[in-house]
Design a protein around this motif. Structure first.
Motif, PDB file in Angstrom:
ATOM      1  N   HIS A  64      36.372 -77.858 -31.689  1.00 11.21           N
ATOM      2  CA  HIS A  64      35.417 -78.457 -30.754  1.00 11.21           C
ATOM      3  C   HIS A  64      35.413 -79.976 -30.777  1.00 11.21           C
ATOM      4  O   HIS A  64      35.100 -80.607 -29.770  1.00 11.21           O
ATOM      5  CB  HIS A  64      34.011 -77.904 -30.950  1.00 11.21           C
ATOM      6  CG  HIS A  64      33.470 -78.011 -32.334  1.00 11.21           C
ATOM      7  ND1 HIS A  64      33.010 -79.178 -32.882  1.00 11.21           N
ATOM      8  CD2 HIS A  64      33.328 -77.061 -33.281  1.00 11.21           C
ATOM      9  CE1 HIS A  64      32.586 -78.950 -34.113  1.00 11.21           C
ATOM     10  NE2 HIS A  64      32.777 -77.670 -34.371  1.00 11.21           N
ATOM     11  N   VAL A 117      39.255 -80.034 -28.687  1.00 11.17           N
ATOM     12  CA  VAL A 117      39.427 -79.384 -27.387  1.00 11.17           C
ATOM     13  C   VAL A 117      39.156 -80.405 -26.298  1.00 11.17           C
ATOM     14  O   VAL A 117      38.316 -81.284 -26.450  1.00 11.17           O
ATOM     15  CB  VAL A 117      38.545 -78.129 -27.215  1.00 11.17           C
ATOM     16  CG1 VAL A 117      38.928 -77.048 -28.208  1.00 11.17           C
ATOM     17  CG2 VAL A 117      37.084 -78.445 -27.294  1.00 11.17           C
ATOM     18  N   GLN A 118      39.895 -80.321 -25.253  1.00 10.56           N
ATOM     19  CA  GLN A 118      39.899 -81.268 -24.153  1.00 10.56           C
ATOM     20  C   GLN A 118      40.525 -82.600 -24.556  1.00 10.56           C
ATOM     21  O   GLN A 118      40.523 -83.545 -23.777  1.00 10.56           O
ATOM     22  CB  GLN A 118      38.495 -81.469 -23.564  1.00 10.56           C
ATOM     23  CG  GLN A 118      37.920 -80.171 -23.038  1.00 10.56           C
ATOM     24  CD  GLN A 118      36.570 -80.347 -22.409  1.00 10.56           C
ATOM     25  OE1 GLN A 118      36.360 -81.271 -21.655  1.00 10.56           O
ATOM     26  NE2 GLN A 118      35.663 -79.434 -22.728  1.00 10.56           N
ATOM     27  N   PRO A 134      36.076 -73.396 -30.549  1.00 13.17           N
ATOM     28  CA  PRO A 134      36.213 -74.302 -29.410  1.00 13.17           C
ATOM     29  C   PRO A 134      34.869 -74.724 -28.810  1.00 13.17           C
ATOM     30  O   PRO A 134      34.783 -75.750 -28.149  1.00 13.17           O
ATOM     31  CB  PRO A 134      37.021 -73.488 -28.407  1.00 13.17           C
ATOM     32  CG  PRO A 134      36.764 -72.071 -28.769  1.00 13.17           C
ATOM     33  CD  PRO A 134      36.581 -72.056 -30.257  1.00 13.17           C
ATOM     34  N   ILE A 135      33.826 -73.945 -29.067  1.00 13.82           N
ATOM     35  CA  ILE A 135      32.495 -74.242 -28.539  1.00 13.82           C
ATOM     36  C   ILE A 135      31.591 -74.628 -29.710  1.00 13.82           C
ATOM     37  O   ILE A 135      31.486 -73.893 -30.694  1.00 13.82           O
ATOM     38  CB  ILE A 135      31.926 -73.041 -27.765  1.00 13.82           C
ATOM     39  CG1 ILE A 135      32.811 -72.768 -26.546  1.00 13.82           C
ATOM     40  CG2 ILE A 135      30.483 -73.279 -27.360  1.00 13.82           C
ATOM     41  CD1 ILE A 135      32.438 -71.548 -25.751  1.00 13.82           C
ATOM     42  N   ASP A 140      26.286 -75.589 -25.612  1.00 16.95           N
ATOM     43  CA  ASP A 140      27.570 -75.651 -24.902  1.00 16.95           C
ATOM     44  C   ASP A 140      27.977 -74.283 -24.374  1.00 16.95           C
ATOM     45  O   ASP A 140      28.529 -74.167 -23.280  1.00 16.95           O
ATOM     46  CB  ASP A 140      28.667 -76.204 -25.811  1.00 16.95           C
ATOM     47  CG  ASP A 140      28.569 -77.704 -26.001  1.00 16.95           C
ATOM     48  OD1 ASP A 140      27.744 -78.347 -25.312  1.00 16.95           O
ATOM     49  OD2 ASP A 140      29.322 -78.236 -26.840  1.00 16.95           O
ATOM     50  N   ARG A 147      31.909 -74.736 -20.243  1.00 17.65           N
ATOM     51  CA  ARG A 147      32.849 -73.601 -20.282  1.00 17.65           C
ATOM     52  C   ARG A 147      33.989 -73.806 -19.293  1.00 17.65           C
ATOM     53  O   ARG A 147      35.155 -73.536 -19.611  1.00 17.65           O
ATOM     54  CB  ARG A 147      32.126 -72.284 -20.003  1.00 17.65           C
ATOM     55  CG  ARG A 147      31.178 -71.858 -21.101  1.00 17.65           C
ATOM     56  CD  ARG A 147      30.677 -70.427 -20.915  1.00 17.65           C
ATOM     57  NE  ARG A 147      30.331 -70.065 -19.566  1.00 17.65           N
ATOM     58  CZ  ARG A 147      29.111 -70.147 -19.035  1.00 17.65           C
ATOM     59  NH1 ARG A 147      28.104 -70.606 -19.748  1.00 17.65           N
ATOM     60  NH2 ARG A 147      28.901 -69.745 -17.787  1.00 17.65           N
ATOM     61  N   GLN A 149      35.159 -76.692 -18.123  1.00 16.28           N
ATOM     62  CA  GLN A 149      36.021 -77.767 -18.634  1.00 16.28           C
ATOM     63  C   GLN A 149      36.942 -77.244 -19.736  1.00 16.28           C
ATOM     64  O   GLN A 149      38.126 -77.575 -19.762  1.00 16.28           O
ATOM     65  CB  GLN A 149      35.189 -78.924 -19.187  1.00 16.28           C
ATOM     66  CG  GLN A 149      34.596 -79.808 -18.145  1.00 16.28           C
ATOM     67  CD  GLN A 149      33.887 -80.983 -18.776  1.00 16.28           C
ATOM     68  OE1 GLN A 149      33.190 -80.857 -19.774  1.00 16.28           O
ATOM     69  NE2 GLN A 149      34.084 -82.143 -18.187  1.00 16.28           N
ATOM     70  N   LEU A 150      36.391 -76.444 -20.632  1.00 16.90           N
ATOM     71  CA  LEU A 150      37.178 -75.871 -21.725  1.00 16.90           C
ATOM     72  C   LEU A 150      38.277 -74.962 -21.175  1.00 16.90           C
ATOM     73  O   LEU A 150      39.431 -75.036 -21.602  1.00 16.90           O
ATOM     74  CB  LEU A 150      36.268 -75.112 -22.684  1.00 16.90           C
ATOM     75  CG  LEU A 150      36.924 -74.435 -23.874  1.00 16.90           C
ATOM     76  CD1 LEU A 150      37.685 -75.434 -24.733  1.00 16.90           C
ATOM     77  CD2 LEU A 150      35.881 -73.706 -24.702  1.00 16.90           C
ATOM     78  N   TRP A 151      37.938 -74.121 -20.209  1.00 23.54           N
ATOM     79  CA  TRP A 151      38.926 -73.224 -19.611  1.00 23.54           C
ATOM     80  C   TRP A 151      40.035 -74.019 -18.927  1.00 23.54           C
ATOM     81  O   TRP A 151      41.220 -73.691 -19.069  1.00 23.54           O
ATOM     82  CB  TRP A 151      38.273 -72.257 -18.637  1.00 23.54           C
ATOM     83  CG  TRP A 151      39.286 -71.365 -17.987  1.00 23.54           C
ATOM     84  CD1 TRP A 151      39.731 -71.416 -16.704  1.00 23.54           C
ATOM     85  CD2 TRP A 151      40.038 -70.333 -18.624  1.00 23.54           C
ATOM     86  NE1 TRP A 151      40.692 -70.467 -16.491  1.00 23.54           N
ATOM     87  CE2 TRP A 151      40.905 -69.780 -17.661  1.00 23.54           C
ATOM     88  CE3 TRP A 151      40.049 -69.806 -19.916  1.00 23.54           C
ATOM     89  CZ2 TRP A 151      41.771 -68.744 -17.943  1.00 23.54           C
ATOM     90  CZ3 TRP A 151      40.918 -68.769 -20.193  1.00 23.54           C
ATOM     91  CH2 TRP A 151      41.766 -68.239 -19.223  1.00 23.54           C
ATOM     92  N   TRP A 153      41.065 -77.079 -19.598  1.00 26.48           N
ATOM     93  CA  TRP A 153      41.899 -77.699 -20.641  1.00 26.48           C
ATOM     94  C   TRP A 153      42.838 -76.662 -21.261  1.00 26.48           C
ATOM     95  O   TRP A 153      44.031 -76.904 -21.406  1.00 26.48           O
ATOM     96  CB  TRP A 153      41.017 -78.329 -21.720  1.00 26.48           C
ATOM     97  CG  TRP A 153      41.788 -78.843 -22.890  1.00 26.48           C
ATOM     98  CD1 TRP A 153      42.480 -80.027 -22.969  1.00 26.48           C
ATOM     99  CD2 TRP A 153      41.978 -78.200 -24.152  1.00 26.48           C
ATOM    100  NE1 TRP A 153      43.078 -80.149 -24.199  1.00 26.48           N
ATOM    101  CE2 TRP A 153      42.782 -79.036 -24.951  1.00 26.48           C
ATOM    102  CE3 TRP A 153      41.533 -76.994 -24.685  1.00 26.48           C
ATOM    103  CZ2 TRP A 153      43.157 -78.719 -26.245  1.00 26.48           C
ATOM    104  CZ3 TRP A 153      41.911 -76.671 -25.987  1.00 26.48           C
ATOM    105  CH2 TRP A 153      42.707 -77.525 -26.737  1.00 26.48           C
ATOM    106  N   TYR A 154      42.284 -75.495 -21.598  1.00 27.37           N
ATOM    107  CA  TYR A 154      43.083 -74.442 -22.220  1.00 27.37           C
ATOM    108  C   TYR A 154      44.200 -73.978 -21.297  1.00 27.37           C
ATOM    109  O   TYR A 154      45.371 -73.943 -21.692  1.00 27.37           O
ATOM    110  CB  TYR A 154      42.170 -73.259 -22.589  1.00 27.37           C
ATOM    111  CG  TYR A 154      42.914 -72.039 -23.063  1.00 27.37           C
ATOM    112  CD1 TYR A 154      43.402 -71.963 -24.356  1.00 27.37           C
ATOM    113  CD2 TYR A 154      43.134 -70.958 -22.211  1.00 27.37           C
ATOM    114  CE1 TYR A 154      44.095 -70.835 -24.799  1.00 27.37           C
ATOM    115  CE2 TYR A 154      43.821 -69.834 -22.639  1.00 27.37           C
ATOM    116  CZ  TYR A 154      44.297 -69.783 -23.929  1.00 27.37           C
ATOM    117  OH  TYR A 154      44.986 -68.671 -24.352  1.00 27.37           O
TER     118      TYR A 154
END
Length: 175
Positions: A64, A117-118, A134-135, A140, A147, A149-151, A153-154
């Motif tokens: 994270h 992450v990111q 990751p969270i 968050d 969520r 933004q994380l998706w 980036w992933y």
């Protein structure tokens, strides 16, 4: 300690990680409550063991925050550099010119790279990716924006760094 048997869930996680190493599993999600040693196994001992067996491979480890990921990198680097690890895997030491906790190489030509992450992974290539927590927490987890933004980036940044045949391990608490 002699005679101690790891709990069933730890043995199960280790069997799945061995299957990742053998190429039988390319995506593994481990979701368990805090305090079940999932990070200790997956983010410290697994990458050290994998490096010992595949010193020419690259690993990207993410969490994270960059600081959190760097902490895992320091533990893995110190384990790989330890006399115990060297006795089992004599050809897997850390190179002398690259020893930072968030980025270091192995004698076989591989590299370990830690990022939040990111964070930036551009220019890196990975045979394996480990994403641990990751969270950050419930706030968050409940944020659609975070969520999404994380998706993004992933799926767009991180997975584009994965080499053909590469694997991804995600370790998380279920929110």
């Amino acid at each position: 300690v002699s005679g101690l048997k790891p709990p069933r869930h730890m043995r199960h996680i280790c069997k799945k990680l061995e299957a990742v190493e053998r190429g039988e599993i390319d995506r593994l999600l481990i979701a368990a409550p805090p305090g079940h040693a999932k990070s200790w196994i997956c983010s410290v001992h697994f990458p050290a063991w994998f490096i010992g067996r595949h010193g020419n491979k690259n690993i990207i480890a993410a969490s994270h925050t960059a600081d959190f990921a760097t902490g895992w990198g320091r533990k893995v680097r110190n384990l790989v550099s330890s006399p115990e690890h060297q006795r089992v895997f004599p050809d897997s030491d850390v190179t002398s010119d690259s020893r930072a906790a968030d980025r270091w190489g192995f004698l076989g030509g591989g590299e370990y790279y830690a990022a939040g992450v990111q964070g930036t992974v551009t220019g890196k290539r990975a045979d394996g990716v480990i994403i641990d927590d990751p969270i950050r927490g419930i706030v968050d987890a409940e944020s659609k924006h975070v969520r999404d933004q994380l998706w993004d980036w992933y799926s767009n940044d991180l997975l584009s760094r994965l080499k053909k045949g590469g694997w991804v391990i995600i370790i998380a608490t279920r929110w």
